[in-house]
Design a protein around this motif. Structure first.
Motif, mmCIF file in Angstrom:
data_model
loop_
_atom_site.group_PDB
_atom_site.id
_atom_site.type_symbol
_atom_site.label_atom_id
_atom_site.label_comp_id
_atom_site.label_asym_id
_atom_site.label_seq_id
_atom_site.Cartn_x
_atom_site.Cartn_y
_atom_site.Cartn_z
ATOM 1 N N LEU A 5 -7.793 0.729 -5.682
ATOM 2 C CA LEU A 5 -6.408 0.529 -6.334
ATOM 3 C C LEU A 5 -6.285 -0.428 -6.680
ATOM 4 O O LEU A 5 -6.973 -1.553 -6.640
ATOM 5 N N LEU A 15 2.422 -3.965 -2.138
ATOM 6 C CA LEU A 15 2.716 -2.784 -2.317
ATOM 7 C C LEU A 15 0.805 -1.873 -3.123
ATOM 8 O O LEU A 15 -0.153 -3.105 -3.704
ATOM 9 N N VAL A 17 -1.149 0.446 -4.562
ATOM 10 C CA VAL A 17 -0.976 1.984 -5.742
ATOM 11 C C VAL A 17 -2.452 2.500 -5.732
ATOM 12 O O VAL A 17 -3.625 2.139 -6.388
ATOM 13 N N ASP A 18 -2.530 3.981 -6.353
ATOM 14 C CA ASP A 18 -3.370 4.077 -6.551
ATOM 15 C C ASP A 18 -3.266 4.471 -8.262
ATOM 16 O O ASP A 18 -2.545 5.088 -8.794
ATOM 17 N N SER A 21 -3.583 8.192 -9.786
ATOM 18 C CA SER A 21 -1.851 9.087 -9.661
ATOM 19 C C SER A 21 -0.823 8.342 -9.503
ATOM 20 O O SER A 21 -0.020 8.511 -10.493
ATOM 21 N N ALA A 22 -1.104 7.068 -10.234
ATOM 22 C CA ALA A 22 0.017 5.523 -9.953
ATOM 23 C C ALA A 22 1.016 5.968 -9.181
ATOM 24 O O ALA A 22 2.404 6.204 -9.635
ATOM 25 N N GLN A 23 0.043 6.754 -8.020
ATOM 26 C CA GLN A 23 1.776 6.356 -6.797
ATOM 27 C C GLN A 23 1.049 5.429 -5.547
ATOM 28 O O GLN A 23 0.221 5.057 -5.126
ATOM 29 N N THR A 24 2.151 4.999 -5.074
ATOM 30 C CA THR A 24 2.552 4.105 -4.158
ATOM 31 C C THR A 24 1.588 4.549 -2.890
ATOM 32 O O THR A 24 1.709 5.906 -2.637
ATOM 33 N N LEU A 25 0.621 3.983 -2.272
ATOM 34 C CA LEU A 25 -0.115 4.689 -1.178
ATOM 35 C C LEU A 25 0.639 3.765 0.604
ATOM 36 O O LEU A 25 0.477 4.384 1.093
ATOM 37 N N ARG A 349 7.674 -2.909 -12.662
ATOM 38 C CA ARG A 349 6.578 -2.146 -13.423
ATOM 39 C C ARG A 349 5.452 -1.930 -13.267
ATOM 40 O O ARG A 349 4.980 -3.279 -13.319
ATOM 41 N N VAL A 350 4.606 -0.365 -13.536
ATOM 42 C CA VAL A 350 3.295 -1.233 -12.964
ATOM 43 C C VAL A 350 2.226 0.025 -14.635
ATOM 44 O O VAL A 350 2.157 0.871 -14.594
ATOM 45 N N LEU A 429 4.250 3.812 -13.236
ATOM 46 C CA LEU A 429 4.943 3.309 -12.172
ATOM 47 C C LEU A 429 6.001 2.376 -12.124
ATOM 48 O O LEU A 429 6.288 1.619 -12.212
#
Length: 517
Positions: A5, A15, A17-18, A21-25, A349-350, A429
């Protein structure tokens, strides 16, 4: 973090982020001001440093540490020593009794050990100079190095049970380009003239006024791949120090037209460095093996030659477009595999870059490249590489690069395959557009529209020639002012141009139908 993470501060939010998957958890909301530092621990907690900016009426700075449980999204405790911002903090990694010990630098010259589970202060130690940051020795947990404004303080009696008894050993760092100081120190240590290109920097005497102090030093860190080695990061060079002989054994310099450094992360699986530059480019540099500093022809050979560390550029990713408002903030590296890095950009951006390896398809004995090549490992988890096997899986950095960089003693009589490394963007992201912008959610869910309801969010950036971000893209010639939904399938957007010489403006009102655009 060790769980894969990525955690970072965005204004007053945190924030999580995974990376896969580049998604915010998770979004953690408790801070009252900007989060400026994040530290992850191996047991699932996160620690954040809170800093309140300068207010309009009075200068108020509040330093607070909040320890979060990421899984539940709850704060475990809040730690605060005084109202000054904290310089640095780090979890203690070598404790079996308690995994909740946190060492923090409280300005101007205090280090405090906290129990992050209860918020209890275990001990406090003060020093003579302002402390900027610190680094633990990965090979000896009782050794700690403090970076100060004038030099480095080495602590050899660090213990979680009690504060260090001594004030540590203080050394000064002179200019890497000051020849008088170098000649004086070289004569004192008996160094050869062959070491002229490797400057001796560590001294017990305070350097002269012409020498450069550590004010422009960006980072201090022990090398986790080599015992008793340390790096100092400057904007245009990286210095590798050998603490046993008290001299610099490696210099990574940037050309005049090169882009300065921002951050460096040393690897522990292989002797490599992940470097972040001001243009957002991430570079990987790997040490060239068996490089020694030899004497000149007129000199007698040194019976104990000093090994010079040379780091070759092996791979680099694409740079970003840097503007006044868009610039790279920080870089993190996967602590488990060390073959992926994430870049945080100021626009939200990530960017996740993974390191991939490819085989050149030629035997080492037929290689005629002038650069020092890299080779794949000869075994994977103890299983030798077969003659028909193309490559090893890119599970981690040590599965991609062999321990030696030349066909020497370790790889003799082995089939060696040359490896080329490259960065591949595997996750992105995207953040919100730069402010000011307007956000409008579509009409709510009701019993009448439950069968065809879709939750749609429209983001309008209020700048010239900007777009409405929804299911469609539509450009205005004027500055956007706002947007209002009229149904689930349409909205009205309005814009106003810049006033002319007479003070008149052009107003535009447009009705957009989402199914047709």
């Amino acid at each position: 973090g060790w769980q894969g993470l990525i955690a970072y501060g965005c204004h007053s939010l945190v924030l999580v982020v995974d990376a896969n998957s580049a998604q915010t958890l998770q979004v953690l909301e408790r801070h009252k001001a900007s989060v400026v530092k994040v530290r992850c621990t191996c047991v699932g907690y996160l620690c954040f440093l809170l800093k309140v900016p300068v207010l309009k009426l009075q200068s108020l700075t509040l330093g607070k540490i909040i320890v979060w449980d990421v899984a539940t999204g709850t704060a475990r405790c809040e730690i605060q020593e005084h109202s000054k911002p904290i310089q640095d903090m780090q979890w203690l990694w070598n404790q079996d009794a308690s995994r909740d010990l946190l060492l923090a630098v409280h300005p101007p010259n205090y280090i405090v050990l906290w129990n992050a589970d209860t918020g209890t202060k275990l001990w406090k130690k003060s020093y003579a100079e302002n402390i900027l940051s610190f680094s633990f020795d990965p090979f000896d947990p009782s050794h700690l190095a403090l970076l100060t404004s004038e030099g480095i303080v080495f602590i050899s009696d660090f213990s979680p049970s009690k504060a260090p008894a001594s004030s540590g050993k203080k050394v000064y760092i002179s200019s890497p380009h000051s020849s008088p100081s170098h000649n004086k120190l070289a004569a004192a240590t008996g160094a050869k003239k062959a070491l002229d290109k490797v400057k001796i920097l560590i001294s017990n005497e305070k350097p002269s006024a012409e020498s450069v102090t550590l004010n422009d030093c960006l980072q201090l860190s022990y090398l986790p791949s080599k015992r008793n080695y340390m790096l100092l990061l400057y904007p245009r060079e990286i210095l590798i120090l050998d603490l046993e002989v008290n001299q610099t054994v490696g210099v990574i310099a940037i050309e005049r037209t090169g882009v300065p450094f921002i951050q460096v992360i040393p690897c522990f699986q292989r002797d490599g460095l992940f470097c972040l530059h001001e243009n957002g480019c991430i570079t990987l540099r790997v040490r060239r093996s068996n490089c020694s500093i030899t004497a000149t022809p007129n000199e007698e050979p040194d019976p104990e030659p000093v090994q010079e560390l040379v780091y070759d550029l092996r791979s680099q990713c694409d740079a970003i477009r840097v503007t006044k408002t868009v610039r790279p903030f920080s870089m993190v590296c996967c602590p488990v595999n060390e073959n992926a890095a994430a870049l945080i950009v100021s626009d939200g951006r990530v960017m996740i870059w993974e390191l991939k390896s490819s085989i050149s398809g030629r035997n080492v004995r037929n290689s005629s490249s002038s650069a020092s090549p890299l080779y794949s490992p000869v075994s994977f988890c103890g299983i030798p590489v077969g003659a028909l096997q193309n490559k090893l899986p890119d599970l981690s950095l040590d599965n991609m690069i062999g321990q030696g960089a030349s066909a020497g003693e370790e790889f003799r009589n082995s089939f060696l395959q040359e490896v080329h490394l490259k960065f591949l963007l595997t996750g992105l992201l995207s953040g919100l557009p730069l402010p000011p912008f307007a956000i409008r959610m579509c009409p709510p869910l009701t019993t009448k529209n439950i069968k065809h309801y879709e939750p749609i969010l429209a983001v309008v950036q209020t700048c010239s020639n900007s777009n409405i971000l929804a299911d469609t893209l539509h450009a205005f010639l004027s500055d956007h002012r706002g947007i209002e939904w009229i149904s689930l399938t349409g909205f009205i957007s309005f814009a106003t141009s810049t006033p002319n010489n007479l003070g008149l403006v052009r107003n535009e009102l447009q009705l957009v139908d989402l199914p047709t655009g």
